[in-house]
Design an enzyme around this catalytic site. Structure first.
Site, PDB file in Angstrom:
ATOM      1  N   ASP A  79      -0.117   5.246   0.902  1.00  0.00           N
ATOM      2  CA  ASP A  79      -0.317   6.214   1.990  1.00  0.00           C
ATOM      3  C   ASP A  79      -0.456   5.506   3.330  1.00  0.00           C
ATOM      4  O   ASP A  79      -1.281   4.601   3.491  1.00  0.00           O
ATOM      5  CB  ASP A  79      -1.572   7.044   1.728  1.00  0.00           C
ATOM      6  CG  ASP A  79      -1.460   7.876   0.466  1.00  0.00           C
ATOM      7  OD1 ASP A  79      -0.829   8.934   0.527  1.00  0.00           O
ATOM      8  OD2 ASP A  79      -1.992   7.435  -0.578  1.00  0.00           O
ATOM      9  N   ASP A 108       0.864  -1.170   0.000  1.00  0.00           N
ATOM     10  CA  ASP A 108       0.000   0.000   0.000  1.00  0.00           C
ATOM     11  C   ASP A 108       0.908   1.231   0.000  1.00  0.00           C
ATOM     12  O   ASP A 108       2.110   1.132   0.268  1.00  0.00           O
ATOM     13  CB  ASP A 108      -0.890  -0.026   1.253  1.00  0.00           C
ATOM     14  CG  ASP A 108      -1.725   1.223   1.397  1.00  0.00           C
ATOM     15  OD1 ASP A 108      -2.404   1.602   0.423  1.00  0.00           O
ATOM     16  OD2 ASP A 108      -1.680   1.845   2.475  1.00  0.00           O
ATOM     17  N   ASP A 161      -1.713  -0.902   5.890  1.00  0.00           N
ATOM     18  CA  ASP A 161      -1.919  -0.262   7.186  1.00  0.00           C
ATOM     19  C   ASP A 161      -3.364  -0.239   7.650  1.00  0.00           C
ATOM     20  O   ASP A 161      -3.653   0.314   8.713  1.00  0.00           O
ATOM     21  CB  ASP A 161      -1.398   1.183   7.146  1.00  0.00           C
ATOM     22  CG  ASP A 161      -2.281   2.099   6.288  1.00  0.00           C
ATOM     23  OD1 ASP A 161      -2.641   1.687   5.171  1.00  0.00           O
ATOM     24  OD2 ASP A 161      -2.595   3.214   6.733  1.00  0.00           O
TER      25      ASP A 161
END
Length: 224
Positions: free
Chosen positions: A9, A7, A169
């Site tokens: 951001d 991922d 995240d």
């Protein structure tokens, strides 16, 4: 060939300040006010349109697809022009990527940020050459948490799902990895309203220096 799918951001890069600045510039210009940064951390992960929708929800402002569209275009324009004012890779990211590539891994990005924002951001941070494939939220007909973007990133990187691992995240990343049938390592310093420890990832790390060990552990378990 196995692929590490990252991922963007909140996982590879710390982008919150620039996302907040862009969101609030657009909302303020439209006369809606602004959203505190600590609230925005719970709004990212599903792309800019959802970020705007959640920002308006927080401000208790009704919205529709028609009213979101001009805000979305303003956001894309502002963010593209200010995409890496404060955004930087998290500590340890670049050395880790170098090490994985040296060890023979294929590397890919799979984000819900659009390609028109993802590619310039990676270029601005001199990170493009680290990755064999980059998949944005609009690369395929669906975005995470669907499996297709993750599997597509793996395929475009020249790999196969067997032995591949997702690193993210949020619940979006974890669900996408589960849908794709691959293990997932979660960072605990990203952008999520729920602690990743409550979301059931296979491993959790607090620094990218810990990622190699987590991956080695998962591979040992998988091979066993």
């Amino acid at each position: 060939m196995s692929v590490l799918v990252f991922d963007l951001d909140g996982t590879l890069v710390s982008s919150m300040e620039d996302l907040v600045a862009s969101l609030n510039a657009v909302l303020d210009k439209a006369g809606h006010g602004t959203v505190p940064q600590d609230k925005v951390a719970n709004m990212v992960g599903m792309g800019a349109k959802v970020l705007l929708q959640r920002g308006l929800d927080y401000l208790e402002i009704a919205w529709s697809d028609e009213t979101i569209t001009p805000l979305y275009e303003d956001f894309l324009e502002y963010y593209a022009a200010n995409i890496a004012v404060h955004t930087r890779p998290f500590d340890g990211v670049v050395p880790a990527l170098d090490r994985f590539r040296a060890d023979g891994w294929k590397l890919a990005v799979c984000t819900n940020k659009t390609e028109r924002l993802t590619l310039p951001l990676l270029a601005a941070l001199n990170m493009t050459d680290h990755f064999d494939a980059v998949v944005g939220g609009d690369t395929f007909a669906v975005s995470k948490p669907h499996a297709e973007p993750v599997l597509g990133a793996i395929k475009r990187a020249g790999g196969t799902p067997d032995g591949s691992i997702m690193i993210g995240d949020s619940v979006t990343d974890i669900k996408a990895a589960r849908a794709a049938g691959i293990p997932v390592v979660a960072v605990d310093f990203g952008y999520t309203p729920v602690p990743v420890s409550e979301l059931g990832p296979d491993r959790i790390i607090s620094h990218f220096d810990e990622l190699a060990g987590a991956i080695a552990d998962l591979r040992t378990r998988h091979q066993g």
